[in-house]
Design an enzyme around this catalytic site. Sequence first.
Site, short mmCIF file in Angstrom:
data_model
loop_
_atom_site.label_atom_id
_atom_site.label_comp_id
_atom_site.label_asym_id
_atom_site.label_seq_id
_atom_site.Cartn_x
_atom_site.Cartn_y
_atom_site.Cartn_z
N LYS A 67 0.84 -1.22 0.00
CA LYS A 67 0.00 0.00 0.00
C LYS A 67 0.87 1.26 0.00
O LYS A 67 0.65 2.19 -0.78
CB LYS A 67 -0.93 0.03 1.24
CG LYS A 67 -1.84 -1.17 1.36
CD LYS A 67 -2.72 -1.10 2.59
CE LYS A 67 -1.98 -1.18 3.92
NZ LYS A 67 -1.31 -2.48 4.16
N ARG A 86 -9.72 0.79 8.60
CA ARG A 86 -9.21 -0.54 8.88
C ARG A 86 -10.19 -1.40 9.65
O ARG A 86 -9.88 -2.56 9.96
CB ARG A 86 -7.97 -0.38 9.75
CG ARG A 86 -6.72 -0.87 9.09
CD ARG A 86 -5.67 -0.61 10.08
NE ARG A 86 -4.51 -1.36 9.91
CZ ARG A 86 -3.42 -0.89 9.31
NH1 ARG A 86 -3.42 0.26 8.72
NH2 ARG A 86 -2.34 -1.60 9.32
N ARG A 117 11.76 -5.77 4.56
CA ARG A 117 11.55 -4.33 4.37
C ARG A 117 12.52 -3.51 5.23
O ARG A 117 12.88 -3.90 6.34
CB ARG A 117 10.12 -3.95 4.78
CG ARG A 117 9.91 -2.43 4.74
CD ARG A 117 8.48 -2.02 4.89
NE ARG A 117 7.84 -2.61 6.04
CZ ARG A 117 6.54 -2.65 6.20
NH1 ARG A 117 5.73 -2.14 5.30
NH2 ARG A 117 6.03 -3.22 7.28
N ARG A 177 11.20 -1.67 11.18
CA ARG A 177 10.23 -1.05 12.09
C ARG A 177 10.09 -1.88 13.37
O ARG A 177 10.40 -3.07 13.39
CB ARG A 177 8.86 -0.98 11.40
CG ARG A 177 8.81 0.08 10.36
CD ARG A 177 7.53 0.21 9.57
NE ARG A 177 6.34 -0.50 9.97
CZ ARG A 177 5.25 -0.56 9.24
NH1 ARG A 177 5.18 0.05 8.06
NH2 ARG A 177 4.19 -1.23 9.65
N ARG A 205 -0.29 -8.99 13.38
CA ARG A 205 -0.85 -8.02 12.42
C ARG A 205 -1.64 -8.73 11.32
O ARG A 205 -2.68 -8.25 10.89
CB ARG A 205 0.28 -7.19 11.79
CG ARG A 205 0.75 -6.07 12.71
CD ARG A 205 2.10 -5.54 12.31
NE ARG A 205 2.11 -4.96 11.00
CZ ARG A 205 3.21 -4.88 10.23
NH1 ARG A 205 4.34 -5.35 10.65
NH2 ARG A 205 3.13 -4.32 9.05
P1 AP5 Z 1 4.88 -1.62 1.80
O1 AP5 Z 1 4.56 -0.72 0.66
O2 AP5 Z 1 5.65 -1.07 2.96
O3 AP5 Z 1 3.56 -2.39 2.29
P2 AP5 Z 1 2.30 -1.87 3.13
O4 AP5 Z 1 1.11 -2.56 2.57
O5 AP5 Z 1 2.28 -0.37 3.16
O6 AP5 Z 1 2.68 -2.51 4.53
P3 AP5 Z 1 2.58 -1.95 6.01
O7 AP5 Z 1 3.28 -2.98 6.87
O8 AP5 Z 1 3.09 -0.54 6.11
O9 AP5 Z 1 1.09 -1.97 6.24
P4 AP5 Z 1 0.41 -2.12 7.59
O10 AP5 Z 1 -0.99 -1.99 7.10
O11 AP5 Z 1 0.68 -3.30 8.41
O12 AP5 Z 1 1.10 -0.97 8.46
P5 AP5 Z 1 0.69 0.51 8.81
O13 AP5 Z 1 1.90 1.32 8.76
O14 AP5 Z 1 -0.51 0.94 8.01
O15 AP5 Z 1 5.66 -2.88 1.16
C1 AP5 Z 1 6.15 -3.91 2.01
C2 AP5 Z 1 7.54 -4.36 1.51
O16 AP5 Z 1 7.40 -4.97 0.23
C3 AP5 Z 1 8.56 -3.22 1.30
O17 AP5 Z 1 9.84 -3.68 1.63
C4 AP5 Z 1 8.48 -2.90 -0.20
O18 AP5 Z 1 9.71 -2.38 -0.70
C5 AP5 Z 1 8.17 -4.29 -0.76
N1 AP5 Z 1 7.35 -4.23 -1.96
C6 AP5 Z 1 6.20 -3.51 -2.12
N2 AP5 Z 1 5.69 -3.71 -3.36
C7 AP5 Z 1 6.55 -4.59 -3.97
C8 AP5 Z 1 6.57 -5.21 -5.26
N3 AP5 Z 1 5.63 -4.93 -6.18
N4 AP5 Z 1 7.56 -6.09 -5.55
C9 AP5 Z 1 8.52 -6.38 -4.63
N5 AP5 Z 1 8.58 -5.81 -3.40
C10 AP5 Z 1 7.60 -4.94 -3.08
O19 AP5 Z 1 0.17 0.34 10.32
C11 AP5 Z 1 1.05 0.01 11.38
C12 AP5 Z 1 0.27 -0.07 12.69
O20 AP5 Z 1 -0.34 1.20 12.98
C13 AP5 Z 1 -0.91 -1.06 12.71
O21 AP5 Z 1 -0.49 -2.38 13.02
C14 AP5 Z 1 -1.80 -0.43 13.81
O22 AP5 Z 1 -1.32 -0.74 15.11
C15 AP5 Z 1 -1.64 1.04 13.57
N6 AP5 Z 1 -2.65 1.60 12.64
C16 AP5 Z 1 -2.40 2.18 11.43
N7 AP5 Z 1 -3.54 2.58 10.85
C17 AP5 Z 1 -4.55 2.25 11.72
C18 AP5 Z 1 -5.95 2.39 11.67
N8 AP5 Z 1 -6.58 2.95 10.63
N9 AP5 Z 1 -6.69 1.91 12.72
C19 AP5 Z 1 -6.08 1.36 13.79
N10 AP5 Z 1 -4.74 1.18 13.90
C20 AP5 Z 1 -3.97 1.63 12.87
#
Ligand code: AP5
Length: 215
Positions: free
Chosen positions: A13, A88, A127, A162, A173
């Site tokens: 994402k 979410r 990552r 992270r 997660r």
């Molecule tokens: P990346 O783009 O980083 O993936 P992502 O989907 O953004 O993954 P996240 O781990 O950031 O999502 P998340 O939803 O768990 O975390 P968030 O920060 O929102 O890609 C992943 C890896 O793959 C990277 O190394 C990238 O380079 C690689 N990659 C990507 N595309 C590729 C491709 N096409 N080919 C090869 N490699 C590729 O949330 C973190 C925490 O915050 C949550 O656990 C929760 O506690 C809290 N939180 C956040 N939002 C909320 C909410 N709305 N409600 C409640 N709690 C929340």
Amino acid sequence: MRIVLLGAPGAGKGTVAKMLTDFDGSVQISTGDILRNAVKAKTKLGLEAQGYMERGELVPDKLIMDIMEARLQEPDCAKGFILDGFPRTIPQAEDLKVLLAKIGIKLDAVINLDVPKDVILDRLTTRRTCSNPDCQEIYNIKSKPPSPEGKCLKCGSPAVQRADETVEAITQRLETYNEKTAPLAAFYEKEGLLKTIASLSSEEIVAQVKASITK
Ligand code: AP5
């Protein structure tokens, strides 16, 4: 564009959102980045959110809605926004619907990134993220490495793992995603907004999103 990016942790994402911001000036709004910055700055929000995040649990809906109600009304959202990691839960999606109706905005689409579980696990453990809160460029030691010294190629800050990238937190997660977030696909299908993209190429995903927005 005004879109939501849905998808499991590691689905890509953040990577896709950053690529889409170059398209038409829409801003990326990542609740994960907002929360990580708050944790780093030790604000009241950060202190409340930290434990949930490190365990791989969701932060309470009320905290998130307070952040997003203010964020979506900031001037830079006028050109459009890409919501990355929000909503979410079903209550967050319902509250977002009410909020958008109140401020007179309609979503163009909800993009669901469908990536196999084995690919997700591999991506999450490899990552690296730029530690500079103003940059937060996303790297991957296999597909998009930082410099050989482990530095961000954009700003030179260390690219680090992270705090929620332990095996325990990743497992939690993914469970939280299946229980609380996956049901949003059916919610947005009913709203007529859902577009699922099953591609492992970020470029292909970006092209499909652009095509669906400009139709
Ligand atoms: P990346 O783009 O980083 O993936 P992502 O989907 O953004 O993954 P996240 O781990 O950031 O999502 P998340 O939803 O768990 O975390 P968030 O920060 O929102 O890609 C992943 C890896 O793959 C990277 O190394 C990238 O380079 C690689 N990659 C990507 N595309 C590729 C491709 N096409 N080919 C090869 N490699 C590729 O949330 C973190 C925490 O915050 C949550 O656990 C929760 O506690 C809290 N939180 C956040 N939002 C909320 C909410 N709305 N409600 C409640 N709690 C929340």
